[in-house]
Design an enzyme around this catalytic site. Sequence first.
Site, PDB file in Angstrom:
ATOM      1  N   ASP A   1      -1.364   4.670  -6.471  1.00 31.31           N
ATOM      2  CA  ASP A   1       0.066   4.505  -6.218  1.00 31.31           C
ATOM      3  C   ASP A   1       0.879   5.637  -6.820  1.00 31.31           C
ATOM      4  OD1 ASP A   1      -1.101   1.627  -6.013  1.00 31.31           O
ATOM      5  OD2 ASP A   1       0.812   1.637  -4.941  1.00 31.31           O
TER       6      ASP A   1
ATOM      7  N   GLY B   1       0.869  -1.172   0.000  1.00 32.54           N
ATOM      8  CA  GLY B   1       0.000   0.000   0.000  1.00 32.54           C
ATOM      9  C   GLY B   1       0.907   1.224   0.000  1.00 32.54           C
TER      10      GLY B   1
END
Length: 347
Positions: free
Chosen positions: A239, A49
Amino acid sequence: MEYKSIEWITASNKVRMLDQRILPGQVEYLEYDSAEGVALAIREMVIRGAPAIGAAAAYGLAVELCHQNSNELDVLLADYKKADDVLRRSRPTAVNLFWTLDRMYEIVNRKEYSDASSLIKLVLDEAHAIAKQDVEICRQIGLNALELVPENAQAIHHCNTGGLATVGYGTALGIIRTAHEHGRKISVLVDETRPRLQGARLTSWELKQLGIPHKLIVDGASGFYMKQRKVDFCVVGCDRVAANGDTANKIGTYNLALVAHAHKVPFYVAGPTSTIDLMTDNGDEIDIEEREGAEVVYVGSERIAPEGIDVGNPAFDVTPAEFITAIITEKGIVRPPFRENLRALFN
Ligand code: MRU
């Protein structure tokens, strides 16, 4: 259950991470005392993450210096450089990793230290600041998004963007969490997220503990539910967001965005401004991590495809900005035209 994706242990000067590879079956923590170890943890997805990877990199630098035996500044600084280098090579796509390492370098480069211990303190304090800010940022993202969440809404969520993917609270999942805490009666269709099943293993684990109604679905089911008008909005993390709004996120996000576009369902991207990379002009310039084929041909320890076949395993895809309704950050909601409005966010 109280869980923390990442935490500094003051007594031993080590960094502790919840091993996300084995959740939800086993809840185990691993401790690290070197940058090399932290880089491997990132690479092997003990921690994953984008925001959590950023915090791990910061603590990776700190832990390396804390366990360096020398008191000589030159030795420590050379070690810092090596640690920075090894961490930079851990995973390529999430820009938070590079954002963190650049922020740490800027602090160190100001040379506001006089000896080894003050350098170590500087680096550790900054790592703590990054971790603390991450939780505050996530909460603000959730609050900023409230105006987009209708009463009695059903959302589709891809991958895992909760407390596990951040230092705490979560981004896209944080939005769902805030809406739930504000009594919005929200439910979630959870994409399982092949191949590593972050949705099935991690998101449903988090939602269950939070008491938020949810239903696990296979990635390919999103069209089915949207056609039945059972989806009010999609919300995903990110991201890396390029300057034009193109967004890299977990593989499958682009497919979800296309289906949402076809069914006129709002498609929201959530993330901290540290995931916005104005230095990357558009999605074609984003380095997409390709991971081992074993992640696709094995489910757990069971091989599900024949031996000797070719496998493609891009870990991320890029959703073109035209399919994104809004990008929700801690500084506010950004709508098209993204190039102008993302830049304005930083001014
Ligand atoms: O490969 P992963 O599990 O690190 O991918 C994670 C994602 O794609 C998330 O959606 C993204 O990092 C945002 S997390 C708040």
